[in-house]
Design an enzyme around this catalytic site. Sequence first.
Site, mmCIF file in Angstrom:
data_model
loop_
_atom_site.group_PDB
_atom_site.id
_atom_site.type_symbol
_atom_site.label_atom_id
_atom_site.label_comp_id
_atom_site.label_asym_id
_atom_site.label_seq_id
_atom_site.Cartn_x
_atom_site.Cartn_y
_atom_site.Cartn_z
ATOM 1 N N GLY A 1 42.434 36.468 41.528
ATOM 2 C CA GLY A 1 41.502 35.457 42.309
ATOM 3 C C GLY A 1 41.049 34.335 41.162
ATOM 4 O O GLY A 1 40.854 34.297 40.132
ATOM 5 N N CYS A 2 40.866 33.278 41.907
ATOM 6 C CA CYS A 2 40.413 32.119 41.101
ATOM 7 C C CYS A 2 39.137 32.373 40.406
ATOM 8 O O CYS A 2 38.790 31.821 39.282
ATOM 9 C CB CYS A 2 40.369 30.831 41.979
ATOM 10 S SG CYS A 2 39.636 30.722 43.630
ATOM 11 N N ASN A 3 38.070 32.677 41.101
ATOM 12 C CA ASN A 3 36.872 32.950 40.636
ATOM 13 C C ASN A 3 36.922 34.240 39.473
ATOM 14 O O ASN A 3 36.393 33.959 38.419
ATOM 15 C CB ASN A 3 35.731 33.651 41.631
ATOM 16 C CG ASN A 3 35.475 32.498 42.772
ATOM 17 O OD1 ASN A 3 35.374 31.281 42.487
ATOM 18 N ND2 ASN A 3 35.331 33.099 43.868
ATOM 19 N N ALA A 4 37.854 35.011 39.732
ATOM 20 C CA ALA A 4 37.934 36.259 38.845
ATOM 21 C C ALA A 4 38.613 35.715 37.590
ATOM 22 O O ALA A 4 38.406 36.297 36.419
ATOM 23 C CB ALA A 4 38.821 37.163 39.469
ATOM 24 N N THR B 1 38.053 32.659 36.273
ATOM 25 C CA THR B 1 37.161 32.212 35.537
ATOM 26 C C THR B 1 36.137 33.005 34.646
ATOM 27 O O THR B 1 35.898 32.903 33.680
ATOM 28 C CB THR B 1 36.385 31.058 36.626
ATOM 29 O OG1 THR B 1 37.298 30.568 37.446
ATOM 30 C CG2 THR B 1 35.587 29.946 35.874
#
Lengths: 342, 342, 342, 342
Positions: free
Chosen positions: A148-151, A153
């Site tokens: 996941g992109c948030n994950a 980061t």
Amino acid sequence: MTYNVAILGASGYTGAELVRLIATHPSLKIVGLSGNSKAGLSMAQVFPHLRHLDLPVLTTIEDMSFDGVDLVFCALPHATSQKVISGLPRHLRIVDLSADFRLRDPAEYEKWYGKPHSAVEMQKEAVYGLTEFYRDEISQALLVAGTGCNAATGQYALRPLIAAGVIDLDNIIIDLKAAVSGAGRALKENLLHAELSEGYHAYAVGGTHRHLGEFDQEFSAVAGRPVHVQFTPHLVPANRGILATVYVQGDVEAIYGALDAAYAEEPFVTVLPKGEAPSTKHIRASNFCHIGVVADRVSGRVMVIAALDNLTKGSSGQALQNANLMLGLPETEGLMLAPVFP
Amino acid sequence: MTYNVAILGASGYTGAELVRLIATHPSLKIVGLSGNSKAGLSMAQVFPHLRHLDLPVLTTIEDMSFDGVDLVFCALPHATSQKVISGLPRHLRIVDLSADFRLRDPAEYEKWYGKPHSAVEMQKEAVYGLTEFYRDEISQALLVAGTGCNAATGQYALRPLIAAGVIDLDNIIIDLKAAVSGAGRALKENLLHAELSEGYHAYAVGGTHRHLGEFDQEFSAVAGRPVHVQFTPHLVPANRGILATVYVQGDVEAIYGALDAAYAEEPFVTVLPKGEAPSTKHIRASNFCHIGVVADRVSGRVMVIAALDNLTKGSSGQALQNANLMLGLPETEGLMLAPVFP
Amino acid sequence: MTYNVAILGASGYTGAELVRLIATHPSLKIVGLSGNSKAGLSMAQVFPHLRHLDLPVLTTIEDMSFDGVDLVFCALPHATSQKVISGLPRHLRIVDLSADFRLRDPAEYEKWYGKPHSAVEMQKEAVYGLTEFYRDEISQALLVAGTGCNAATGQYALRPLIAAGVIDLDNIIIDLKAAVSGAGRALKENLLHAELSEGYHAYAVGGTHRHLGEFDQEFSAVAGRPVHVQFTPHLVPANRGILATVYVQGDVEAIYGALDAAYAEEPFVTVLPKGEAPSTKHIRASNFCHIGVVADRVSGRVMVIAALDNLTKGSSGQALQNANLMLGLPETEGLMLAPVFP
Amino acid sequence: MTYNVAILGASGYTGAELVRLIATHPSLKIVGLSGNSKAGLSMAQVFPHLRHLDLPVLTTIEDMSFDGVDLVFCALPHATSQKVISGLPRHLRIVDLSADFRLRDPAEYEKWYGKPHSAVEMQKEAVYGLTEFYRDEISQALLVAGTGCNAATGQYALRPLIAAGVIDLDNIIIDLKAAVSGAGRALKENLLHAELSEGYHAYAVGGTHRHLGEFDQEFSAVAGRPVHVQFTPHLVPANRGILATVYVQGDVEAIYGALDAAYAEEPFVTVLPKGEAPSTKHIRASNFCHIGVVADRVSGRVMVIAALDNLTKGSSGQALQNANLMLGLPETEGLMLAPVFP
């Protein structure tokens, strides 16, 4: 040597970002593009910014031939992805950009995504795609699950700190600010320009965002004990970028040292000079991740701030970085594009 | 073979854009960067998005050595540029991005820029840098004058039509919409986010914009008679992009044909299918120019709409395209980066 | 005295703008709100920015009582509007914000909207709602047809010039830049933040925009002969605002004089000092319209530039201005809110 | 009855916002406007969005007469403000929007603002202007010190919780997202559209933001013991709005109850239904503050999220609310303008 790749789900933003990056990649050639609802159209019709490229016409997945294909990027929605991937020829290298193969525990998948996983065997084989921390496994993998992109980061900020044991594991807060392309090309009211521009707000509040499944899995594995962070994402009026402000407790020197050591040799992850804060503006449209470390005035409190582009380092750039490894290419090939500013 | 280049005025947006493009150019190496007010700083301090690059520290122009330099990009303000360039070693290839060498007639320069030119001899030598129309001269030139970004956009729409004699030369209106980076990194109230965002307006109205000097010079030369267009620029709340909606009178088939013929072999200029309108979104951060042709419901009236990125095709990308020619490199080298969308 | 009003179609942007304006109107009370797809919800659920107001729950139109209602604002989509309005009690004063009653000739309606009008008798009765030019008729009307927002902008620039006979009627070009809220709260890909932000383009090119029906009707009526203007709208990345750059041929003094005379006593339409250009930023969220007049360097060519807020002066503010007249209230009541800047 | 007011520093954003609000205030009349660097200009020249108003010409403060003036709004920069205010006639009611009279302890002022206070006696008299918590004192005050906009936002979220003793005072984190108008109309590179749009970042990191002085003073006073919060502001690409995501530890029911009780009767502060998160979009250009309360999945952790418009409730709206109290007018007079959406 040139490798042939296909992109499934090329009509979404991550698909388009893959095409953008591969366009100047010296060793990859796109030989197939699928987009079921847009089958029969050219990419120039779906994404006019790609009209200068000589690309295959979009087809259905059913009509796509995988003969001679070396690697498949799968940019389909979750749930769809597992069905499609379980039907692909087994010798294919696959980089999946969906959520379907990120969680190793089927119960966790069901908990966060609301239904049982339909390809449990493949789920076990999949390697988690956070390149810097799974490099060896990715090099050998047939199936890599993009994060996941948030994950991604949050993990860039926290993994080295958890691994080094320099922060309190029970007091971690990730306050994240995400740009809108992370939500995809979906027709939702809250994604309209008139609704989003000039305003911002928290969403998926209270620990309900699905990327928490990844945080739990990865941080607990690194720590060797359960770790459950607080995570509140916010939607801000920008198209690209994620900024995670991570509040931790520990010694700032130890924290800075752990991050600096972890990323000293990394081509894409940079730890800024101590006290400097990163900006999403400075990594936009690139595969770079900038990390800042700042001590708070409150003793023992530290902010670790990570910035990356959700479509590049958070998704399609990461996918290409992993593909490079899987194909035995230099990891940075095609990915050294400088950020676009302003 | 690698050529050594220097960039004078590297602390502005066109300077930064040059660095961005050269970062992935296979045959150019940046060996000098000047920025008088920022001398002594690293580029990472002035433009943190470039921190991944190994670049020379910014110096003053006086402190810069031109030994071994093959080509200089001069991204200084006008008036300054002519002074600096006239003091450079005469064997250097120079691409000037300022307005100083665009107008061949010193009287025209004085009229539009308000003071006499101080390097009249060099002004005569300079080749106008609109690559597609001055390719041979540029290949042989020592000094190329980059065009105005608005001037480039209008010329892509109009030059083939004037050359082919298919439009009324006395009824040409260029209604242009420009993004804000064209104004540079200047501290002006009207460039503040709070002043510009969510609003738009015409500026330099009434035929007072300096790029009219270029339109007059070039269009008159192509036509073989004086041509004076109407030109009204507007500032819109975006960072990159120029869209010129050009109103002409003539036969739409002849107009489309003239444009199509002129650009059929051009790598960077694309004429869209008839009736389609371009968007700045589709060429952003790239060296491409998209041109649309639409017949109005009023008989004999046609809109030619051109879109390009002011910092790339309108300025630094053009400069690099010209540098490629001057150095004998393939014209498209380093410039095939796909547009960034979304 | 307080008048009771109802708003049909209150779940769209023009409906919400009506509520915003009426919220501080001293003589109007909202007693009914319809929104068929949102029936049963409170306005706070549909538009959280209105949660401080004590408003009726949204109902279906069928469930709404018109007893005691003095005036109805109808903010429904075209085609729906004519059906609903033809079924309302005949004594009701109605301000329609849709396109359904703008065109007096049923053939013109069918031409621009693609199907026959179903309430032709009412269409004949309707008064065109451009307040400054139909004030007396509006005061007496039962049904007022709000104008198109683009159509209003162009007319403010041009009607006095056509009436005064000071411009060439066969050489009129309206190059219009519109913000996105004019497209409504519709789920369309091109209205997404990621698609629109940072880019702009022409749309409905070639004389196909429906507001041309209004231009043709009104300008021809004013001129006493057919007038067919060129009209090219552009979509810019902003939420509110329309800027019409109108290119005309005539004497600038006569043109300025005609506009100045026409609007000297108008409370909402302001002609700027000669040579000044308006900005949408300066009328945002208000009922004001700013008009600038600039002579081009090309002799006899003049730009008239008009700016207004599409949701206020272009739609809901206009509707309220008309409602004031219909109810015998001061025309400016509730409408003197200052623009919001920045 | 009408009261005469003057605005010192009317050429900045808070000055313009005061004029916007007073424009439709029924009991106030602007009789003086100062703007030293713009003296002699009309407000229409400095802020064209105010051109419909009949306003005094800008003067220097020296040239302004305070005869007949009932109340002065002082929207000058800090340090300047204390000098000017100490020279004003002592009978005048004054609402100061600067930072100069917010901190009661001169040592704290010097610590945060870097120089000694020059009007220490007046500083002691000043009442802190957070209306809902200092209502009685403000009603009697001659000098009211408007709060910092960020300081106001954090206090709306936290004061009732500290007062009720329902949270851990040693674990409070304020992660704040601020729009750019809070930085004023200053010519700074980071405030340019090209620098800010499409990006976001933390600033004044590490506990260095001056509004911490207000947090310390107020929270410690409420708690009866020292309280030092963590506070990290971020700049987001929007013009108006502040969103404070406040991380606290305590029981969610007790927290919700304390906020609900504190604001039940307040006209401008609204506690949303439990679990809902506010958006800056929903209070834009209004005097409202929305507060959301959300329990995290981590037991005992709660997010309190407050949203307000920095220029209105955070600054000029607050100032007007206080002026109403000081003049004996209804507190909400002129302030019930609905938020502007979209």
